[in-house]
Design a protein around this motif. Structure first.
Motif, PDB file in Angstrom:
ATOM      1  N   LEU A  81       0.842  -1.196   0.000  1.00  0.00           N
ATOM      2  CA  LEU A  81       0.000   0.000   0.000  1.00  0.00           C
ATOM      3  C   LEU A  81       0.878   1.247   0.000  1.00  0.00           C
ATOM      4  O   LEU A  81       1.912   1.281   0.673  1.00  0.00           O
ATOM      5  CB  LEU A  81      -0.905   0.015   1.231  1.00  0.00           C
ATOM      6  N   SER A  82       0.464   2.265  -0.712  1.00  0.00           N
ATOM      7  CA  SER A  82       1.234   3.514  -0.740  1.00  0.00           C
ATOM      8  C   SER A  82       1.431   4.083   0.655  1.00  0.00           C
ATOM      9  O   SER A  82       2.495   4.629   0.978  1.00  0.00           O
ATOM     10  CB  SER A  82       0.524   4.550  -1.623  1.00  0.00           C
ATOM     11  N   GLU A  83       0.426   3.925   1.505  1.00  0.00           N
ATOM     12  CA  GLU A  83       0.480   4.509   2.842  1.00  0.00           C
ATOM     13  C   GLU A  83       1.493   3.834   3.758  1.00  0.00           C
ATOM     14  O   GLU A  83       1.797   4.345   4.840  1.00  0.00           O
ATOM     15  CB  GLU A  83      -0.900   4.437   3.498  1.00  0.00           C
ATOM     16  N   GLU A  84       2.040   2.698   3.337  1.00  0.00           N
ATOM     17  CA  GLU A  84       2.986   1.979   4.189  1.00  0.00           C
ATOM     18  C   GLU A  84       4.360   2.621   4.237  1.00  0.00           C
ATOM     19  O   GLU A  84       5.167   2.282   5.111  1.00  0.00           O
ATOM     20  CB  GLU A  84       3.109   0.526   3.729  1.00  0.00           C
ATOM     21  N   LEU A  85       4.666   3.514   3.315  1.00  0.00           N
ATOM     22  CA  LEU A  85       5.989   4.141   3.283  1.00  0.00           C
ATOM     23  C   LEU A  85       5.879   5.650   3.284  1.00  0.00           C
ATOM     24  O   LEU A  85       5.093   6.231   2.523  1.00  0.00           O
ATOM     25  CB  LEU A  85       6.768   3.688   2.051  1.00  0.00           C
ATOM     26  N   GLN A  86       6.679   6.295   4.138  1.00  0.00           N
ATOM     27  CA  GLN A  86       6.757   7.745   4.208  1.00  0.00           C
ATOM     28  C   GLN A  86       8.083   8.210   3.625  1.00  0.00           C
ATOM     29  O   GLN A  86       9.099   7.519   3.715  1.00  0.00           O
ATOM     30  CB  GLN A  86       6.633   8.207   5.665  1.00  0.00           C
ATOM     31  N   ALA A  87       8.100   9.395   3.026  1.00  0.00           N
ATOM     32  CA  ALA A  87       9.331   9.953   2.464  1.00  0.00           C
ATOM     33  C   ALA A  87      10.400  10.075   3.553  1.00  0.00           C
ATOM     34  O   ALA A  87      10.169  10.667   4.601  1.00  0.00           O
ATOM     35  CB  ALA A  87       9.058  11.319   1.846  1.00  0.00           C
ATOM     36  N   GLY A  88      11.553   9.463   3.311  1.00  0.00           N
ATOM     37  CA  GLY A  88      12.641   9.509   4.272  1.00  0.00           C
ATOM     38  C   GLY A  88      12.459   8.581   5.452  1.00  0.00           C
ATOM     39  O   GLY A  88      13.280   8.589   6.376  1.00  0.00           O
ATOM     40  N   GLY A  89      11.404   7.771   5.442  1.00  0.00           N
ATOM     41  CA  GLY A  89      11.099   6.907   6.577  1.00  0.00           C
ATOM     42  C   GLY A  89      11.770   5.546   6.511  1.00  0.00           C
ATOM     43  O   GLY A  89      12.619   5.278   5.640  1.00  0.00           O
ATOM     44  N   ALA A  90      11.374   4.681   7.420  1.00  0.00           N
ATOM     45  CA  ALA A  90      11.973   3.349   7.511  1.00  0.00           C
ATOM     46  C   ALA A  90      11.616   2.511   6.285  1.00  0.00           C
ATOM     47  O   ALA A  90      10.521   2.631   5.740  1.00  0.00           O
ATOM     48  CB  ALA A  90      11.487   2.651   8.781  1.00  0.00           C
TER      49      ALA A  90
ATOM     50  N   ARG B  18      12.652 -12.208  -1.648  1.00  0.00           N
ATOM     51  CA  ARG B  18      12.749 -11.292  -0.509  1.00  0.00           C
ATOM     52  C   ARG B  18      13.308  -9.964  -0.996  1.00  0.00           C
ATOM     53  O   ARG B  18      14.434  -9.884  -1.510  1.00  0.00           O
ATOM     54  CB  ARG B  18      13.623 -11.902   0.585  1.00  0.00           C
ATOM     55  N   LEU B  19      12.504  -8.922  -0.820  1.00  0.00           N
ATOM     56  CA  LEU B  19      12.816  -7.593  -1.328  1.00  0.00           C
ATOM     57  C   LEU B  19      12.689  -6.571  -0.202  1.00  0.00           C
ATOM     58  O   LEU B  19      12.254  -6.890   0.904  1.00  0.00           O
ATOM     59  CB  LEU B  19      11.856  -7.236  -2.475  1.00  0.00           C
ATOM     60  N   VAL B  20      13.073  -5.346  -0.491  1.00  0.00           N
ATOM     61  CA  VAL B  20      12.900  -4.249   0.453  1.00  0.00           C
ATOM     62  C   VAL B  20      12.465  -3.012  -0.328  1.00  0.00           C
ATOM     63  O   VAL B  20      12.984  -2.730  -1.403  1.00  0.00           O
ATOM     64  CB  VAL B  20      14.201  -3.968   1.249  1.00  0.00           C
ATOM     65  N   ALA B  21      11.469  -2.314   0.193  1.00  0.00           N
ATOM     66  CA  ALA B  21      10.978  -1.092  -0.443  1.00  0.00           C
ATOM     67  C   ALA B  21      11.318   0.101   0.431  1.00  0.00           C
ATOM     68  O   ALA B  21      11.361   0.001   1.658  1.00  0.00           O
ATOM     69  CB  ALA B  21       9.471  -1.176  -0.660  1.00  0.00           C
ATOM     70  N   TYR B  22      11.559   1.235  -0.202  1.00  0.00           N
ATOM     71  CA  TYR B  22      11.744   2.470   0.556  1.00  0.00           C
ATOM     72  C   TYR B  22      11.320   3.657  -0.290  1.00  0.00           C
ATOM     73  O   TYR B  22      11.277   3.584  -1.521  1.00  0.00           O
ATOM     74  CB  TYR B  22      13.190   2.601   1.042  1.00  0.00           C
ATOM     75  N   ARG B  23      10.969   4.730   0.393  1.00  0.00           N
ATOM     76  CA  ARG B  23      10.613   5.984  -0.271  1.00  0.00           C
ATOM     77  C   ARG B  23      11.670   7.004   0.128  1.00  0.00           C
ATOM     78  O   ARG B  23      11.826   7.328   1.313  1.00  0.00           O
ATOM     79  CB  ARG B  23       9.218   6.451   0.173  1.00  0.00           C
ATOM     80  N   ASN B  24      12.447   7.483  -0.848  1.00  0.00           N
ATOM     81  CA  ASN B  24      13.532   8.394  -0.505  1.00  0.00           C
ATOM     82  C   ASN B  24      12.987   9.758  -0.072  1.00  0.00           C
ATOM     83  O   ASN B  24      11.773   9.987  -0.052  1.00  0.00           O
ATOM     84  CB  ASN B  24      14.541   8.515  -1.660  1.00  0.00           C
ATOM     85  N   LYS B  25      13.865  10.635   0.307  1.00  0.00           N
ATOM     86  CA  LYS B  25      13.446  11.915   0.875  1.00  0.00           C
ATOM     87  C   LYS B  25      12.712  12.788  -0.135  1.00  0.00           C
ATOM     88  O   LYS B  25      12.002  13.723   0.241  1.00  0.00           O
ATOM     89  CB  LYS B  25      14.653  12.650   1.449  1.00  0.00           C
ATOM     90  N   GLU B  26      12.880  12.505  -1.428  1.00  0.00           N
ATOM     91  CA  GLU B  26      12.145  13.237  -2.470  1.00  0.00           C
ATOM     92  C   GLU B  26      10.787  12.599  -2.754  1.00  0.00           C
ATOM     93  O   GLU B  26      10.008  13.120  -3.545  1.00  0.00           O
ATOM     94  CB  GLU B  26      12.966  13.285  -3.768  1.00  0.00           C
ATOM     95  N   GLY B  27      10.511  11.456  -2.138  1.00  0.00           N
ATOM     96  CA  GLY B  27       9.225  10.805  -2.318  1.00  0.00           C
ATOM     97  C   GLY B  27       9.211   9.707  -3.363  1.00  0.00           C
ATOM     98  O   GLY B  27       8.172   9.073  -3.579  1.00  0.00           O
ATOM     99  N   THR B  28      10.342   9.434  -4.019  1.00  0.00           N
ATOM    100  CA  THR B  28      10.409   8.394  -5.035  1.00  0.00           C
ATOM    101  C   THR B  28      10.534   7.022  -4.394  1.00  0.00           C
ATOM    102  O   THR B  28      11.305   6.835  -3.445  1.00  0.00           O
ATOM    103  CB  THR B  28      11.613   8.625  -5.966  1.00  0.00           C
TER     104      THR B  28
END
Length: 437
Positions: free
Chosen positions: A32-41, A51-61
């Protein structure tokens, strides 16, 4: 029944398996989009056994990378979300959202080593409150998801997901098995329905056409995206009864719209394999012309989950089945229409042995589903595009319809197929001995 060989072909989803390679040809929900915040964990993500890992960088990408650092294998779910990307806490190697190594402080400044290192990465596209990914060959990547609900405002849709402890196929088969609504979802007494709701926590009202129709006509119609699953029943048991004609589109690789009568809200499902024996189920409730009553739909869903999207009513507590409820409240003794679905599908075991089944006339949709998946695998193995990947298919025009028509009018005439979805006729796929159908 289905042969053991074909059962394995449609249920195993790891890299190199027939169904696994098939899934990798489509865009599928990753989280879900809501699971990741910009610059967050960062977020651990497991899809199709990877096995993968997702993240949203500080710019929101958003980025979706291999979980383990290419250096020494430390999990990047522990990583820092720094300016240079997702940074491993072990030696500081960092990776941008496309998997390129952007920092390698353990190497001398003159070293070009980092230019040779790239982490596994998959493209991510956000639409409709979901982050979608494509895990197949880059040169075969299809257009990004564009469903009728993905462009709706948030006021008109509600997106949720839940963890299920069984293979995706038995969940998807349950979705198109309309006859189970007359039993597993039956409320034994009338309930006050709120706007747009199919049911409340007890289940489906005993007056609903899905449960009142005796010996309904069940049929399927092939389409370019998959097939239409049709339910034709009577509005009541009188001589002047009309027909309820309910249509539900079934889409590759594991999507479905729930049948609806006029005035009910719409419901879309996606069943995404985590691995062979667990699944993420995504539910999208939506309305086209008015804001959605979110509280009503939460009550209708009747599914309570913890912070990890695992349900409170589960197999460990027998779905909190209450046998006193069976006396006059609901048929199953389990509260919540979704909990009822989870109970019947998970109780089959992680992967049901379809070679031991005894299918009846009401299983026409289940048979069509298996044939569709096997046909798609066969097409893929011959180098042809699987079903539903024609880029000209107007997927934003697909949704469930429900019509009321005079008795005697053929459902094909009362609820005609949009010409845009008429398929080119093909031969039925060859099945091994004991195959579906």
């Amino acid at each position: 029944m289905l042969s053991q060989k074909d059962n394995e072909r449609i249920t195993q989803v790891g890299e190199g398996t027939p169904a696994g390679e098939l899934f990798r040809r489509y865009w599928i929900p990753a989280f879900l989009s809501e699971e990741l915040q910009a610059g967050g964990a960062p977020l651990p993500v497991k899809l199709l056994g990877e096995r993968l890992v997702a993240y949203r960088n500080k710019e929101g990408t958003l980025g979706l990378l291999g979980e383990f650092c290419p250096h020494r294998g430390t999990s990047l779910t522990l990583g820092r979300n720094d300016d240079c990307g997702l940074t491993c806490i072990y030696h500081g190697w960092a990776f941008d959202t496309e998997g390129a190594c952007t920092s390698m402080p353990s190497e001398p400044d003159y070293s070009k080593f980092k230019e040779k290192i790239k982490n596994k990465s998959y493209p991510v596209h956000e639409a409709g409150g979901i982050a979608w990914t494509y895990m197949g060959p880059p040169e075969l990547r299809p257009p990004v998801p564009n469903f009728i609900w993905t462009s709706l405002p948030e006021s008109h849709r509600m997106v949720a997901k839940v963890y299920q402890e069984c293979n995706y196929m038995q969940i998807w088969e349950n979705e198109i098995d309309y006859m189970h609504a007359s039993f597993a979802h039956l409320a034994l007494k009338e309930q006050d329905m709120k706007e747009g709701a199919l049911s409340t926590e007890l289940g489906i009202n005993p007056s609903h056409p899905l449960v009142t129709s005796r010996n309904p006509l069940l049929s399927v119609q092939p389409t370019t995206y998959g097939f239409r699953n049709m339910f034709v029943g009577q509005t009541d048991q009188t001589e002047n009864a009309q027909q309820f004609i309910l249509e539900a589109p079934i889409l590759m690789p594991s999507f479905a719209y729930t049948p609806r009568v006029p005035e009910e809200d719409h419901l879309f499902h996606a069943y995404v394999p985590i691995d062979d024996t667990t699944t993420w189920s995504y539910d999208v409730h939506f309305t086209l012309e008015r804001p959605l009553n979110h509280e009503t739909q939460k009550e209708r869903r009747g599914l309570w989950v913890d912070e990890n999207y695992k349900k409170i009513y589960n197999k460990d507590n027998n779905y909190k089945q209450n046998r006193e409820l069976m006396d006059g409240d609901n048929f199953s003794g389990i509260l919540g229409i979704s909990n009822q679905d989870h109970a019947v599908t998970e109780s089959m075991g992680p992967i049901v042995d379809r070679s031991k089944e005894h299918l009846g006339t009401s299983d026409v949709g289940v048979i069509a589903l298996r044939r569709m998946v096997l046909q798609s695998i066969k097409r893929m193995e011959k180098g042809e595009p699987p079903i539903g990947l024609d880029p000209t298919i107007p997927t934003d025009k697909i949704y469930s319809e429900g019509v009321i028509a005079p008795k005697g009018i053929p459902w094909e005439e009362a609820c005609p197929l949009n010409p845009a979805f008429s398929p080119v006729k093909t031969e039925k796929p060859e099945l091994t001995k004991g195959g579906a159908g």
